[in-house]
Enzyme design. Structure first.
Site, short mmCIF file in Angstrom:
data_model
loop_
_atom_site.label_atom_id
_atom_site.label_comp_id
_atom_site.label_asym_id
_atom_site.label_seq_id
_atom_site.Cartn_x
_atom_site.Cartn_y
_atom_site.Cartn_z
CE LYS A 1 -3.48 -2.83 2.17
NZ LYS A 1 -4.64 -2.94 3.01
CG HIS B 1 -6.88 -3.45 -2.45
ND1 HIS B 1 -7.41 -2.68 -1.46
CD2 HIS B 1 -6.18 -4.44 -1.84
CE1 HIS B 1 -7.06 -3.18 -0.29
NE2 HIS B 1 -6.30 -4.25 -0.48
P1 PGA Z 1 -4.12 -6.43 5.75
O1 PGA Z 1 -4.41 -6.00 4.23
O2 PGA Z 1 -3.29 -7.69 5.70
O3 PGA Z 1 -3.34 -5.28 6.35
O4 PGA Z 1 -5.43 -6.66 6.40
C1 PGA Z 1 -4.71 -6.94 3.25
C2 PGA Z 1 -4.94 -6.28 1.91
O5 PGA Z 1 -5.59 -5.24 1.87
O6 PGA Z 1 -4.46 -6.77 0.87
#
Ligand code: PGA
Length: 249
Positions: free
Chosen positions: A12, A96
């Protein structure tokens, strides 16, 4: 087809270029010699070029977190498939839930992106998943079916064989709440059945990842389930130690 288990990290909007280099150097040494699974990381756009150089000839594939569906042009702020390919990306995460819900991406736009990625030889990781109120209203299958039907609209069986689907229940992303392995497994089965019904893709030929608060402590329970082929990891992929534990579960 890529090897299973398939373990992918989505960073991200985290890590500068120098932080990316530091993280990937550590990760590379932690997973050196691991050859019985597919490993992928998706750093932010600014880090992709350096990451591509660092991961070349390694056992870690490079992915991007998004792309645009046009080849080039006046699309301020957007990134094309060719740009991703040139820096060494093999994968691109599309649809996403943060793209859908924060940036308003529709299934139609996601479908165009999936098609462009395939046309250019990038493997799309198409994300689908229900919101909490949809789960509470018993709409999980309906929501997933629509996202699959629209996201994969007018694709062929051959195309679908080159796509990875990630099931990421929105309420489990970044919240510390994981879907139980049983619940995740039953949605994965539903996705595999849908791909079989719509595209005649056999169950063992599809790769369906689970995403949402995957950690070193819950990976084993998830991966024990028959229809879970791998995971898409957000938060825990930022730490090379935690991510390597997930990779080597
Ligand atoms: P997370 O995110 O493991 O921090 O819950 C997963 C994703 O959004 O791919």
């Amino acid at each position: 087809m890529y090897k299973k288990p398939f373990i992918a990290g989505n960073w991200k909007m985290h890590k500068t270029v120098s932080e990316t280099i530091e993280t990937l150097e550590e990760l590379k040494s932690l997973v050196k010699g691991v050859s019985d699974r597919t490993i992928m990381v998706a750093p932010p756009f600014t880090s992709l070029s350096d990451a591509g150089k660092l991961l070349k000839d390694s056992n870690i594939f490079l992915g991007a977190q998004n792309m645009y569906f046009e080849d080039k042009g006046a699309y301020t702020g957007e990134i094309s498939a060719d740009m991703l390919l040139e820096v060494g990306c093999k994968f691109v995460i599309l649809g996403h839930s943060e793209r859908r819900h924060i940036f308003g991406e529709s299934d139609e736009i996601i479908n165009k992106k999936v098609k462009k990625a395939l046309q250019k030889g990038l493997t799309p990781i198409l994300c689908v998943g229900e919101k909490l109120e949809e789960r509470e209203n018993g709409m999980v299958e309906e929501v997933i079916e629509k996202q699959l039907e629209m996201g994969l609209k007018s694709l062929t069986k051959e195309d679908v064989l080159n796509i990875i689907v990630a099931y990421e229940p929105v309420w489990a992303i970044g919240t510390g709440k994981t879907a139980s392995p049983e619940d995740a497994n039953s949605v994965h089965k539903f996705i595999k059945d849908s791909l079989k019904n719509i595209f005649s893709v056999e169950e063992d030929k599809s790769i369906i990842l689970y995403g949402g608060s995957v950690k070193p402590g819950n990976i084993v329970g998830l991966m024990e389930k028959h229809f879970i082929d791998g995971v898409l990891v957000g938060g825990a992929s930022l730490s090379p130690v935690d991510f390597s534990k997930i990779i080597k579960f």
